[in-house]
Motif scaffolding. Structure first.
Motif, PDB file in Angstrom:
ATOM      1  N   ARG A 143       0.820  -1.205   0.000  1.00 18.23           N
ATOM      2  CA  ARG A 143       0.000   0.000   0.000  1.00 18.23           C
ATOM      3  C   ARG A 143       0.855   1.257   0.000  1.00 18.23           C
ATOM      4  NH1 ARG A 143      -3.431   1.981   4.736  1.00 18.23           N
ATOM      5  NH2 ARG A 143      -4.630   3.670   3.831  1.00 18.23           N
ATOM      6  N   LEU A 144       1.906   1.261   0.806  1.00 13.86           N
ATOM      7  CA  LEU A 144       2.750   2.445   0.907  1.00 13.86           C
ATOM      8  C   LEU A 144       3.555   2.669  -0.371  1.00 13.86           C
ATOM      9  CD1 LEU A 144       4.055   2.320   4.594  1.00 13.86           C
ATOM     10  CD2 LEU A 144       2.107   3.561   3.649  1.00 13.86           C
ATOM     11  N   ARG A 145       3.775   1.620  -1.126  1.00 14.40           N
ATOM     12  CA  ARG A 145       4.538   1.771  -2.374  1.00 14.40           C
ATOM     13  C   ARG A 145       3.776   2.597  -3.405  1.00 14.40           C
ATOM     14  NH1 ARG A 145       5.665  -3.997  -1.799  1.00 14.40           N
ATOM     15  NH2 ARG A 145       7.726  -4.274  -0.874  1.00 14.40           N
ATOM     16  N   ARG A 146       2.487   2.786  -3.206  1.00 18.06           N
ATOM     17  CA  ARG A 146       1.718   3.585  -4.155  1.00 18.06           C
ATOM     18  C   ARG A 146       2.061   5.060  -4.054  1.00 18.06           C
ATOM     19  NH1 ARG A 146      -4.357   1.958  -2.747  1.00 18.06           N
ATOM     20  NH2 ARG A 146      -3.704   3.011  -0.857  1.00 18.06           N
ATOM     21  N   PHE A 147       2.686   5.458  -2.946  1.00 15.16           N
ATOM     22  CA  PHE A 147       2.931   6.876  -2.702  1.00 15.16           C
ATOM     23  C   PHE A 147       4.365   7.274  -2.991  1.00 15.16           C
ATOM     24  CE2 PHE A 147      -0.515   5.567   0.184  1.00 15.16           C
ATOM     25  CZ  PHE A 147      -1.517   6.425  -0.255  1.00 15.16           C
ATOM     26  N   ASN A 148       4.529   8.522  -3.415  1.00 14.61           N
ATOM     27  CA  ASN A 148       5.857   9.090  -3.612  1.00 14.61           C
ATOM     28  C   ASN A 148       6.433   9.616  -2.305  1.00 14.61           C
ATOM     29  OD1 ASN A 148       4.109  10.003  -6.269  1.00 14.61           O
ATOM     30  ND2 ASN A 148       6.106   9.156  -6.768  1.00 14.61           N
ATOM     31  N   GLY A 149       5.561   9.999  -1.393  1.00 16.96           N
ATOM     32  CA  GLY A 149       6.014  10.522  -0.113  1.00 16.96           C
ATOM     33  C   GLY A 149       4.937  10.404   0.937  1.00 16.96           C
ATOM     34  N   LEU A 150       5.348  10.421   2.198  1.00 15.61           N
ATOM     35  CA  LEU A 150       4.428  10.392   3.333  1.00 15.61           C
ATOM     36  C   LEU A 150       4.732  11.601   4.207  1.00 15.61           C
ATOM     37  CD1 LEU A 150       4.740   6.610   4.317  1.00 15.61           C
ATOM     38  CD2 LEU A 150       2.878   7.660   3.007  1.00 15.61           C
ATOM     39  N   VAL A 151       3.681  12.202   4.764  1.00 17.13           N
ATOM     40  CA  VAL A 151       3.850  13.372   5.634  1.00 17.13           C
ATOM     41  C   VAL A 151       3.283  13.076   7.009  1.00 17.13           C
ATOM     42  CG1 VAL A 151       3.157  15.758   6.065  1.00 17.13           C
ATOM     43  CG2 VAL A 151       3.870  15.061   3.773  1.00 17.13           C
ATOM     44  N   ASP A 152       4.076  13.365   8.021  1.00 19.38           N
ATOM     45  CA  ASP A 152       3.645  13.279   9.413  1.00 19.38           C
ATOM     46  C   ASP A 152       3.346  14.705   9.855  1.00 19.38           C
ATOM     47  OD1 ASP A 152       3.396  13.160  12.155  1.00 19.38           O
ATOM     48  OD2 ASP A 152       5.114  11.848  12.458  1.00 19.38           O
TER      49      ASP A 152
END
Length: 230
Positions: A143-152
């Motif tokens: 699932r996380l591989r679908r994203f270019n970046g993650l923001v906290d």
């Protein structure tokens, strides 16, 4: 009073356009109220409805298969013809999210998309950025591989995902979007968790139309999907 952009309003179309233009210029509710002469309470009400409409529109363009923010038919118009392109009401599940608020960013074609991820933790982000296989057991790696970046949002930090770093153009847009979002959210001096989703989608909408006249874009949106006070 007839107003094709705001049904049921005791506000002229001309005055509403003035408010909409000030919103397009990214002024705060207090600034809009002071300039337009409309009460802050009324402005807040209009802006909330406008942000909901923007969020609904963004959801119709969402490219990912199972977005976390779910549609809730209880909040939909019971008389709406959903097969004719009517926007479905969306209920942000942000109020259920435990801290921190984390969202993913992906760029597909010429658009950037965001998704709040209530089931992703900081430890999972750290594992993803380091490529650790422990995520496989949590069912989150794919699932996380679908994203270019993650923001906290709790740390106001963007994490680049290693498997996407080779695409410079994609990451340039992700960085630019995060810069815009961070700047906009800082104006609120603290973000209400219950409105985090709406502000995130507004940032997404503004970024995707950054080269357009946002006022005209919003007018076109509201011609098709007018706001209603009922």
């Amino acid at each position: 009073m007839k107003n094709k952009y705001l049904k049921g309003a005791h506000l002229s179309e001309r005055k509403f356009k003035e408010i909409l233009r000030l919103f397009a210029d990214d002024l705060t509710a207090t600034q809009i109220a002071n300039i337009s002469g409309v009460s802050r309470v009324t402005i807040n009400s209009y802006l909330k409805k406008l942000r909901h409409q923007i969020a609904r529109y963004c959801e119709t363009l969402h490219p990912l298969p199972t977005p976390v923010v779910a549609y809730d038919s209880r909040h939909s118009d019971p008389h709406a013809d959903h097969d004719s392109g009517t926007l479905v009401a969306v209920k942000p599940e942000v109020d259920r999210i435990i801290k921190p608020v984390i969202f993913g960013i992906c760029r597909l074609s010429d658009r950037l998309h965001t998704e709040i991820l209530p089931d992703v933790s900081r430890s999972m982000i750290h594992a993803a950025t380091r490529g650790r296989s422990v995520l496989e057991s949590l069912g989150a790696a794919e699932r996380l591989r679908r994203f270019n970046g993650l923001v906290d949002l709790g740390q106001y930090r963007l994490y680049r995902l290693g498997n996407q770093s080779s695409d410079t153009h994609q990451m340039d847009d992700v960085d630019a979007f995060w810069g815009l979002t961070k700047h906009r959210l800082a104006k609120f001096k603290g973000l209400n968790r219950n409105t985090a989703y709406l502000h995130l989608k507004e940032c997404e909408y503004r970024f995707n139309h950054r080269n357009d006249d946002l006022f005209m874009v919003l007018l076109e949106l509201l011609k098709t999907y007018p706001l209603t006070l009922s």
